[in-house]
Scaffold this motif. Structure first.
Motif, PDB file in Angstrom:
ATOM      1  N   CYS A  66      12.681 -18.707 -61.270  1.00 39.88           N
ATOM      2  CA  CYS A  66      12.391 -18.775 -62.710  1.00 39.88           C
ATOM      3  C   CYS A  66      12.891 -20.085 -63.297  1.00 39.88           C
ATOM      4  N   ASN A  67      14.107 -20.466 -62.937  1.00 44.59           N
ATOM      5  CA  ASN A  67      14.674 -21.708 -63.459  1.00 44.59           C
ATOM      6  C   ASN A  67      13.929 -22.932 -62.932  1.00 44.59           C
ATOM      7  N   LEU A  68      13.400 -22.819 -61.712  1.00 53.64           N
ATOM      8  CA  LEU A  68      12.678 -23.942 -61.120  1.00 53.64           C
ATOM      9  C   LEU A  68      11.403 -24.256 -61.895  1.00 53.64           C
ATOM     10  N   PHE A  69      10.700 -23.234 -62.327  1.00 52.86           N
ATOM     11  CA  PHE A  69       9.398 -23.436 -62.958  1.00 52.86           C
ATOM     12  C   PHE A  69       9.456 -23.452 -64.487  1.00 52.86           C
ATOM     13  N   SER A  70      10.647 -23.409 -65.060  1.00 47.87           N
ATOM     14  CA  SER A  70      10.743 -23.376 -66.516  1.00 47.87           C
ATOM     15  C   SER A  70      11.836 -24.301 -67.019  1.00 47.87           C
ATOM     16  N   THR A  71      11.703 -24.691 -68.268  1.00 48.55           N
ATOM     17  CA  THR A  71      12.734 -25.457 -68.967  1.00 48.55           C
ATOM     18  C   THR A  71      13.382 -24.542 -69.990  1.00 48.55           C
ATOM     19  N   ARG A  72      14.708 -24.499 -70.018  1.00 51.76           N
ATOM     20  CA  ARG A  72      15.420 -23.556 -70.860  1.00 51.76           C
ATOM     21  C   ARG A  72      16.299 -24.282 -71.877  1.00 51.76           C
ATOM     22  N   VAL A 100      16.560 -19.432 -73.927  1.00 51.45           N
ATOM     23  CA  VAL A 100      15.151 -19.068 -74.022  1.00 51.45           C
ATOM     24  C   VAL A 100      14.336 -20.111 -73.259  1.00 51.45           C
ATOM     25  N   ILE A 101      13.162 -19.682 -72.798  1.00 56.15           N
ATOM     26  CA  ILE A 101      12.275 -20.590 -72.076  1.00 56.15           C
ATOM     27  C   ILE A 101      11.532 -21.460 -73.081  1.00 56.15           C
ATOM     28  N   ALA A 102      11.727 -22.779 -72.967  1.00 57.46           N
ATOM     29  CA  ALA A 102      11.094 -23.709 -73.904  1.00 57.46           C
ATOM     30  C   ALA A 102       9.730 -24.181 -73.417  1.00 57.46           C
ATOM     31  N   GLY A 103       9.457 -24.005 -72.120  1.00 56.98           N
ATOM     32  CA  GLY A 103       8.181 -24.460 -71.576  1.00 56.98           C
ATOM     33  C   GLY A 103       8.270 -24.605 -70.078  1.00 56.98           C
ATOM     34  N   PRO A 104       7.177 -25.031 -69.453  1.00 54.62           N
ATOM     35  CA  PRO A 104       7.198 -25.216 -67.996  1.00 54.62           C
ATOM     36  C   PRO A 104       8.000 -26.445 -67.605  1.00 54.62           C
ATOM     37  N   SER A 105       8.533 -26.420 -66.395  1.00 55.25           N
ATOM     38  CA  SER A 105       9.267 -27.578 -65.876  1.00 55.25           C
ATOM     39  C   SER A 105       8.291 -28.573 -65.268  1.00 55.25           C
ATOM     40  N   ASN A 106       8.822 -29.670 -64.759  1.00 56.74           N
ATOM     41  CA  ASN A 106       7.993 -30.706 -64.147  1.00 56.74           C
ATOM     42  C   ASN A 106       7.843 -30.534 -62.635  1.00 56.74           C
ATOM     43  N   PHE A 107       8.325 -29.406 -62.100  1.00 57.00           N
ATOM     44  CA  PHE A 107       8.275 -29.256 -60.646  1.00 57.00           C
ATOM     45  C   PHE A 107       6.850 -29.188 -60.124  1.00 57.00           C
ATOM     46  N   LEU A 108       5.989 -28.397 -60.765  1.00 56.52           N
ATOM     47  CA  LEU A 108       4.622 -28.234 -60.264  1.00 56.52           C
ATOM     48  C   LEU A 108       3.855 -29.559 -60.247  1.00 56.52           C
ATOM     49  N   PRO A 109       3.890 -30.376 -61.325  1.00 57.30           N
ATOM     50  CA  PRO A 109       3.225 -31.690 -61.231  1.00 57.30           C
ATOM     51  C   PRO A 109       3.793 -32.574 -60.125  1.00 57.30           C
ATOM     52  N   GLN A 263       5.807 -39.410 -59.650  1.00 58.20           N
ATOM     53  CA  GLN A 263       7.023 -38.991 -58.942  1.00 58.20           C
ATOM     54  C   GLN A 263       6.728 -37.792 -58.049  1.00 58.20           C
ATOM     55  N   THR A 264       7.259 -37.818 -56.841  1.00 54.69           N
ATOM     56  CA  THR A 264       7.062 -36.731 -55.891  1.00 54.69           C
ATOM     57  C   THR A 264       8.240 -35.763 -55.950  1.00 54.69           C
ATOM     58  N   ALA A 265       8.148 -34.695 -55.175  1.00 52.75           N
ATOM     59  CA  ALA A 265       9.174 -33.658 -55.218  1.00 52.75           C
ATOM     60  C   ALA A 265      10.537 -34.093 -54.678  1.00 52.75           C
ATOM     61  N   PRO A 266      10.616 -34.886 -53.574  1.00 52.58           N
ATOM     62  CA  PRO A 266      11.953 -35.214 -53.041  1.00 52.58           C
ATOM     63  C   PRO A 266      12.916 -35.839 -54.052  1.00 52.58           C
ATOM     64  N   PRO A 267      12.525 -36.842 -54.861  1.00 57.48           N
ATOM     65  CA  PRO A 267      13.492 -37.360 -55.827  1.00 57.48           C
ATOM     66  C   PRO A 267      13.670 -36.474 -57.056  1.00 57.48           C
ATOM     67  N   PHE A 268      12.749 -35.517 -57.266  1.00 60.61           N
ATOM     68  CA  PHE A 268      12.855 -34.652 -58.443  1.00 60.61           C
ATOM     69  C   PHE A 268      13.784 -33.472 -58.210  1.00 60.61           C
TER      70      PHE A 268
END
Length: 316
Positions: A66-72, A100-109, A263-268
């Motif tokens: 949940c924390n991975l895919f959301s911004t809190r 509270v969840i403010a929106g999606p995180s940047n992990f998926l992009p 930006q790719t996943a490894p540095p994120f």
């Protein structure tokens, strides 16, 4: 001594096989322990992930995902109560921590960027490497040995040695923080490996097959497409896996040349911050998901990979 006796191969004894098997099993277990620990951590809560001594038995939780895919964001209890009932597991878990969840995180992009850049560069490297390897294998290229050594020498240099010049060049060309720039860079790095691996495979394919095809009326390109490529499938698959592993896991260039758009996943993943510091369950969840594509790709091509690795030894 007869010729047959002189060239006979002594089969390994039963004890040797048992020892070798034991070593392989131990090596596999030692290698897989970190992966299993990462996978287990992704199902821990933040307090359990930093507990000392480490917890081997814990109550599984999807909070890390949940924390991975959301911004809190942190809010007051009064504001949280005014929002009404929670709309799902992630929302409920976040509210229990007064957030509270403010929106999606940047992990998926970032994950999508990794897919585009890694698979795009792998395709380009294998495509160019196949053509180059075929040229070196079938035609008389002036200074072929020197050229092959020069191509291989590009892999001897550590990436950090050329990071700054590449950064300055990309900044002038407008390729910084672009998927195209990263695909071109990873292709340039991987093409040398592709040429050397594929040349060995193509050398093992008899020239008579192509000559017979051209006698039947095929052009050189058609003979290459219909006779060489089908027999080089194992080598192409093995080369693709090695090129993909490098492009998928590469960190130094990605951290230096990308910051947002490409930006790719490894540095994120290491930058995922939770309440009070590093959100280790979210980091472990991101790492677990990041492992899935390369694992699936390798499993799908495992037969070709094993054949490709053992091809030269079997032929010899």
């Amino acid at each position: 001594m007869s010729l047959t006796t002189a060239h006979s191969v002594v089969a390994p004894s039963a004890n040797s096989k048992r020892i070798a098997g034991t070593i392989i099993v131990l090596y596999a277990l030692i290698s897989i322990v970190p992966l299993l620990w990462i996978f287990a951590t992704s199902f821990k809560t933040p307090p359990d992930s930093i507990a000392y001594p480490p917890k081997l038995l814990f109550q599984p939780s999807l909070e890390g995902y949940c924390n991975l895919f959301s911004t809190r964001t942190r809010q007051t209890p009064e504001y949280i109560n005014s929002l009404g009932p929670a709309t799902g597991f992630c929302d409920e878990t976040t509210r229990k921590r007064n957030m509270v969840i403010a929106g999606p995180s940047n992990f998926l992009p970032r994950f999508v960027n990794s897919l585009i850049i890694a698979f795009g560069s792998t395709f380009c490297a294998v495509f160019l490497g196949t053509l180059s390897a075929y040229g070196f294998s079938r035609f008389k290229v002036p200074l072929a040995d020197d050229l092959l050594f020069f191509i291989l020498s590009t892999r001897m240099m550590p990436p950090i040695a050329v990071a700054i010049p590449i950064y300055l060049m990309y900044r002038e060309l407008g390729l910084s923080d672009t998927a195209l720039g990263m695909i071109l860079l990873y292709t340039a790095v991987n093409v040398s490996l592709a040429v050397w691996l594929l040349k060995g495979f193509i050398d093992e394919i008899p020239r008579e097959y192509e000559e017979a095809a051209m006698i039947d009326g095929y052009t050189r390109l058609q003979a290459f497409w219909r006779t060489v490529l089908p027999q080089a499938t194992t080598g192409i698959a093995a080369t693709a896996i090695f090129c993909l592993i490098f492009a998928w896991n590469e960190y130094a260039f990605a951290a230096l040349l990308t910051s947002g758009t490409a930006q790719t996943a490894p540095p994120f993943i290491p930058t995922i911050i939770g309440e009070g510091g590093q959100d280790w369950p979210a980091v472990a969840a991101g790492t677990t998901i990041f492992l899935v594509p390369i694992l699936v790709f390798t499993i799908l091509l495992r037969k070709q990979l094993l054949r490709g690795i053992t091809f030269g030894a079997v032929r010899k």
